[in-house]
Design an enzyme around this catalytic site. Structure first.
Site, short mmCIF file in Angstrom:
data_model
loop_
_atom_site.label_atom_id
_atom_site.label_comp_id
_atom_site.label_asym_id
_atom_site.label_seq_id
_atom_site.Cartn_x
_atom_site.Cartn_y
_atom_site.Cartn_z
N LYS A 95 12.09 39.47 24.84
CA LYS A 95 12.69 40.41 23.69
C LYS A 95 13.23 39.42 22.75
CE LYS A 95 12.42 44.49 26.33
NZ LYS A 95 13.28 45.18 27.54
N GLY A 112 8.36 38.82 30.95
CA GLY A 112 8.98 40.26 30.92
C GLY A 112 9.94 40.04 29.94
N SER A 113 11.01 40.78 30.04
CA SER A 113 11.82 41.21 28.92
C SER A 113 12.78 40.04 28.35
CB SER A 113 13.13 42.10 29.45
OG SER A 113 12.34 43.17 29.95
N VAL A 114 12.92 38.72 29.04
CA VAL A 114 13.36 37.34 28.23
C VAL A 114 12.87 37.36 26.87
CG1 VAL A 114 14.42 36.40 30.35
CG2 VAL A 114 12.00 36.07 29.77
#
Lengths: 570, 107
Positions: free
Chosen positions: A283, A279-281
């Protein structure tokens, strides 16, 4: 004068034979004395004591293993003598009596197997039960069953219980390592094959783990699982300078003393042995890519107002701001649309090259075994580029991701995770992956994500440690798409952000929207505060003063952490 | 000649007794060595068990509740100040209930 002549001749001959006969007699006597002396010497020689055992048996071969200690010399695994019960079938009087008497002590003893083992009276040796505690052995001994006897063997003991169970691995009944660090001992350090119970002379193997940090991480994970009613949890603490893993925990845990436990798929090591869409980690990597590649800088604006269609997916933002965002805002507000657009600007090829350079796409190995290989989308087109930008479509083991993230914050140098303590002067082989300037920008963004009121990581802040981080809430892929309410929430943190020394990665699996998390399942509300609690506890243990003043000045080392620990195993 | 034989006989007898004595002593010493080796083995085995027990008793899982029972907790920034004056100012601020930020940090 014949006869007297002859007599004189014989006498003369006898006189001539005289010395020869004496010589012969003396030779015989000397030989006799030599024999006596030889016999005496033979008896006096050592090592001629009684006859050796003639019991024909399958000799139980076992392995003497070196101790495993943590980075400060505290014991994690050691060999102790255990009793193993065997039978001499020829001397057993009543097979049924043996079973009747032993079954209360060993409830899972098989009657048929025991009868079969004891049936063959030509055999002189049959194991009944190995690795008994002294108390159990005494109980069996007190039964006084003829034909049963004990033999001392080596057994592995783990004084810490389940602590660091996944890293340590386990051994089989012969004390041979089959998984984790125990296997590494067999393959690289060396174990001695012994009969009986001879302890290893080998120096203990010093791991990079710190028992104190490991415990702090484990207890915080356990309470987080309670608080958010999560199905599982995992966390690791990594030294961003040396790649040493200081703690690695995965819930539910395994007990290294019970090898069957690790076969349960639910208890697999979530840090290194399984891969997840994080997920967003992720990014963090996307933003580093565009900054390092000169595709955009922190203030470049990205239009993230409209949801993005990518094939059959629609990429949406969780908290749309309804205005164009700068790259910094894409990171801090965790905009999926923004990240996807940035990745699209870089292009699939650039992204693959970058992720390969960051060691996210290849195979990776540590002393505790191979890290689960990343599941790379095939083919990797524009859609995949967009989803990977915010951490979907590419599944990677948390440890492998942590190593890449460590390189992002440590000034841009390659980090190879290791479970063995590195010499203090080892340092890093300076292999730059990204520029120091990009690394500084990422550090600033991660810090801002915690300090700014709109930042998703503000609940991870710990006064005095200047924590920085990134949240991630990833939906878990299920049958026919992603499951909405089942998520992996994660938090990637590093501290102190001015000059990061340690990286903490926390993962919570399927947390529930409990009251403690404001009835939501967002990483900012469950994983971030858990990371904060962990840092507040491990900071002092790692010899760091909880004050930004000292962290800003020098390395932040306030306690005397370089002097030898007072608690050594030997 | 007779003296020579007699001398050899005495020498033989003497060396026989000497050898017997030495062999007897050797066996005694051997027994003692074995006993010592057994003692060493037992001691090593005891050390291994005691080491494991000490590590088991000293595991953080057991120490933590004991330490918390004593009122101990991880160090926080509240225990540190840049200077004595700053520390005093903070104490005064807290007694006045003005330092909301300081209290929040305990969370």
């Amino acid at each position: 004068m014949g006869p007297p002549e002859a007599g004189a001749g014989a006498r003369q001959q006898a006189r001539a034979n005289g010395p020869l006969r004496t010589l012969l007699a003396m030779l015989v006597v000397a030989l006799a004395f030599a024999a006596v002396a030889g016999q005496l010497v033979r008896l006096a020689l050592p090592g001629r004591s009684g006859p050796s055992s003639t019991l024909s048996e399958t000799v139980g071969q076992s392995f003497a293993r070196p101790d495993i200690v943590d980075r400060n010399g505290r014991l994690l695994a050691t060999d102790v003598e255990v009793y193993s019960l065997f039978a001499d079938p020829a001397r057993v009087l009543d097979r049924d009596e043996v079973f009747e008497k032993l079954s209360p002590i060993f409830p899972n003893l098989s009657r048929d197997a025991l009868r079969a083992d004891l049936a063959d009276r030509t055999r002189r040796f049959a194991w009944i039960k190995r690795g008994l505690a002294p108390k159990t052995a005494q109980t069996v001994h007190d039964l006084g069953i003829p034909g049963l006897d004990f033999r001392l063997e080596l057994g592995r003991a783990y004084p810490g219980g389940t602590s660091a169970g996944h890293v340590l691995g386990n051994v089989n009944i012969d004390n041979k390592g089959v998984a984790g660090i125990e296997r590494y001992l067999d393959e690289h350090v060396g174990v001695e094959s012994v009969t009986g119970a001879t302890l290893s002379e080998h120096a203990p193997v010093r791991l990079s783990l710190d028992i104190g940090v490991q415990h702090a991480v484990e207890s915080e994970l356990a309470s987080a699982m309670d608080r958010y009613e999560a199905r599982g949890a995992a966390a690791l603490v990594l030294d961003v300078g040396t790649g040493e893993v200081l703690a690695s925990a995965s819930y539910p845990q395994v007990d290294p003393a019970r090898p069957t436990m690790s076969l349960d798929p639910a208890r697999i090591d979530k840090v290194a042995s399984s891969t997840f869409e994080l997920g967003s980690v992720f990014k963090t990597l996307t933003v580093a890519m565009v900054l390092d590649g000169g595709i955009a800088d922190v203030d470049t604006m990205v239009d993230a107002r409209e949801p993005l269609t990518a094939g059959r997916f629609t990429i949406r933002d969780l908290h749309p701001l309804g205005r164009p965002l700068s790259v910094a805002e894409v990171f801090i507000h965790s905009s999926n649309i923004g990240a996807a657009k940035l990745a699209l600007q870089a292009g699939p090829r650039h992204m693959q090259t970058f992720l390969k350079r960051m060691q996210v796409l290849g195979a990776m190995k540590t002393e505790a075994g191979s890290i689960a290989a990343p599941q790379v989308p095939e083919p990797w087109g524009e859609i995949e580029t967009m989803t990977v930008a915010y951490g979907h479509g590419l599944a990677v083991a948390p440890l492998q991701f942590a190593a890449a993230a460590a390189a992002l914050v440590n000034g841009g140098n390659l980090v190879v995770p290791t479970f063995i303590k590195q010499p203090a002067d080892a340092g890093l082989a300076n292999v730059p992956l990204i520029t120091a300037a990009t690394s500084a920008q990422i550090r600033e963004l991660m810090r801002r994500n915690v300090t700014e009121p709109g930042g998703t990581g503000k609940r991870a802040d710990v006064p005095g440690y200047s924590v920085g981080g990134k949240t991630g809430t990833a939906e878990i892929p299920g049958r026919g798409g992603y499951r909405k309410k089942a998520v992996i929430s994660s938090f990637l943190a590093a501290f102190p952000m001015e000059r990061p020394k340690y990286l903490v990665l926390v993962l919570l699996f399927e947390p529930k929207p409990t009251g403690a998390a404001n009835h939501e399942v967002l990483a900012g509300l469950n994983a971030a505060p858990t990371a904060g609690r962990i840092i507040a506890r491990i900071g002092p243990l790692l010899g760091m003063m909880p004050t930004s003043a000292s962290a800003g000045g020098s390395s932040g080392m306030a306690f005397d952490a370089s002097s030898p620990a007072k608690y050594e195993a030997r | 000649m007779r003296m020579l034989i007699l001398g050899a006989l005495v020498l033989t007898l003497a060396s026989a007794f000497l050898l017997y004595g030495i062999s007897y002593d050797t066996r005694l010493l051997e027994d003692r060595v074995q006993a010592q080796e057994r003692a060493i083995d037992a001691a090593r085995s005891d050390i291994a068990v005691l080491k494991a027990e000490r590590a088991h008793l000293g595991r953080p899982e057991r120490i933590e509740p004991l330490a918390r029972g004593q009122g101990l907790q991880p160090a926080t920034d509240q225990q540190l100040a840049a200077s004595p004056t700053a520390a005093l100012a903070r104490v005064r601020g807290m007694s006045g209930g003005a330092s909301a930020a300081d209290q929040k940090s305990g969370e």
